[in-house]
Design a protein around this motif. Structure first.
Motif, short mmCIF file in Angstrom:
data_model
loop_
_atom_site.label_atom_id
_atom_site.label_comp_id
_atom_site.label_asym_id
_atom_site.label_seq_id
_atom_site.Cartn_x
_atom_site.Cartn_y
_atom_site.Cartn_z
N ARG A 122 31.42 20.60 84.51
CA ARG A 122 31.32 19.32 83.80
C ARG A 122 31.53 19.51 82.31
O ARG A 122 32.27 18.76 81.67
CB ARG A 122 29.96 18.68 84.08
CG ARG A 122 29.79 17.30 83.44
CD ARG A 122 28.44 16.69 83.77
NE ARG A 122 27.34 17.38 83.14
CZ ARG A 122 26.41 18.07 83.80
NH1 ARG A 122 26.45 18.17 85.11
NH2 ARG A 122 25.41 18.68 83.14
N GLN A 123 30.90 20.53 81.76
CA GLN A 123 31.03 20.77 80.33
C GLN A 123 32.47 21.15 79.97
O GLN A 123 32.97 20.74 78.92
CB GLN A 123 30.06 21.86 79.88
CG GLN A 123 28.61 21.41 79.88
CD GLN A 123 27.67 22.43 79.26
OE1 GLN A 123 28.07 23.55 78.94
NE2 GLN A 123 26.42 22.04 79.09
N ALA A 179 29.33 9.59 73.12
CA ALA A 179 28.52 10.04 74.25
C ALA A 179 28.71 9.12 75.45
O ALA A 179 28.79 9.59 76.59
CB ALA A 179 27.05 10.09 73.84
N ALA A 180 28.81 7.82 75.21
CA ALA A 180 29.00 6.87 76.31
C ALA A 180 30.32 7.12 77.03
O ALA A 180 30.41 7.07 78.27
CB ALA A 180 28.95 5.44 75.78
N THR A 238 30.72 8.30 81.03
CA THR A 238 31.59 7.62 82.00
C THR A 238 32.59 8.60 82.60
O THR A 238 32.83 8.60 83.82
CB THR A 238 32.35 6.47 81.31
OG1 THR A 238 31.39 5.54 80.78
CG2 THR A 238 33.27 5.76 82.29
N LEU A 239 33.16 9.44 81.77
CA LEU A 239 34.14 10.42 82.23
C LEU A 239 33.53 11.37 83.27
O LEU A 239 34.15 11.67 84.30
CB LEU A 239 34.65 11.23 81.04
CG LEU A 239 35.58 12.41 81.35
CD1 LEU A 239 36.94 11.90 81.81
CD2 LEU A 239 35.74 13.30 80.12
N ALA A 240 32.32 11.84 83.00
CA ALA A 240 31.68 12.82 83.88
C ALA A 240 30.91 12.19 85.03
O ALA A 240 30.53 12.89 85.96
CB ALA A 240 30.75 13.71 83.05
N ASP A 264 24.20 18.02 77.45
CA ASP A 264 25.43 18.83 77.41
C ASP A 264 25.95 18.97 75.99
O ASP A 264 26.35 20.05 75.56
CB ASP A 264 26.51 18.19 78.29
CG ASP A 264 26.28 18.40 79.77
OD1 ASP A 264 25.53 19.33 80.13
OD2 ASP A 264 26.86 17.64 80.57
N ILE A 265 25.95 17.85 75.26
CA ILE A 265 26.43 17.88 73.88
C ILE A 265 25.57 18.82 73.03
O ILE A 265 26.09 19.61 72.24
CB ILE A 265 26.43 16.46 73.28
CG1 ILE A 265 27.55 15.62 73.92
CG2 ILE A 265 26.60 16.50 71.77
CD1 ILE A 265 27.51 14.15 73.53
#
Length: 272
Positions: free
Chosen positions: A14-15, A30-31, A35-37, A47-48
């Protein structure tokens, strides 16, 4: 495989997906990443935080960035994904200066890493570097004598960086030093981070021939810290997308060589 390892793999995948997206876009919220992940905002923020803590991405107002700025250099992991074709072109041109039996010093730039990966094809060499990735590229070659230089390990740069007095660089004299840096003008080169500047300056002094490798995206720009005058280099290798006027201005201070961006060999790439 233990349970901890099994849990880490989906997170790592994922990262990596998040990093690839931010590298391509330059910036993401972040939003957008959640959504992407397909995960919650809380998970993405973790994660960030993890990626920022490792120096892979940089938290900025409103989101996250992978792009270098005039103050911060992108991480080694990010830089390896950028300007791959240009790095390959520069590396093949730089290889023309290397002969069997030479001593060669390589800095921790991913541009020079592309050259390191080609050195396995050259006869016996002594290679000095502070870049872990270059060591990995050459460590299994019995024809290459490897010497590690530097000081404390930097996870962001994946290299060993110390003050010149602590890094042992001053005790070496080599045939060629190959370097790249963040930006350059016709008379001065630049880098965002002062500790990297100190290390690069010490390495530069070790070379009889001092070769700078720069793609077109780095020319005609500045960064926070002065690195070295262009005239301190004996040679500069530029990709052929650098405007003629810039090439001529740089050539007033050192010898300029041009690396064509067309593929060196059809269907083959040595890019990192």
């Amino acid at each position: 495989m233990n349970e901890t390892t099994a849990l880490k793999k989906p997170r790592a995948r994922r990262q990596q997906k998040l990093v690839e997206h931010v590298v391509g876009a330059g910036f993401a919220t972040a939003a957008e990443l959640a959504t992407l992940a397909g995960v919650s905002l809380m998970t993405v923020h973790r994660d960030i935080d993890d990626l920022a803590g490792r120096g892979v991405l940089r938290k900025v107002h409103g989101g996250v960035s992978a792009l270098p700025s005039t103050v911060f250099e992108a991480s080694s992991e990010i830089r390896m994904q950028m300007q791959a074709q240009a790095k390959t072109a520069l590396a093949h041109k730089a290889l023309e200066f290397v002969e069997a039996g030479m001593s060669v010093m390589l800095d921790d730039s991913t541009t020079v890493l592309a050259l390191a990966r080609l050195l396995n094809k050259t006869g016996p060499l002594t290679v000095l570097t502070n870049y872990r990735q270059a060591l990995e590229a050459l460590r299994e070659n019995n024809d290459i004598r490897l010497i590690v230089i530097g000081g404390q390990y930097s996870r962001t740069h994946d290299s060993f960086i110390g003050l010149p007095t602590d890094s042992s660089v001053n005790s070496y004299a080599v045939d060629i030093v190959f370097q790249s840096t963040s930006t350059m003008g016709s008379e001065m080169t630049y880098h965002q981070e002062q500790d990297i500047v100190f290390m690069k300056r010490a390495m530069l002094k070790a070379g009889t021939r001092r070769i700078l490798m720069m793609d077109g995206s780095k020319v005609g720009r500045t960064s926070l810290h002065h690195f070295a005058p262009v005239s301190d280099f004996t040679d500069v290798i530029l990709t052929d997308d650098v405007p003629a006027a810039d090439r001529e201005a740089i050539a007033a201070n050192c010898t300029v060589h041009i690396a064509p961006l067309a593929p060196h060999r059809p269907g083959h790439s040595d890019a990192p």
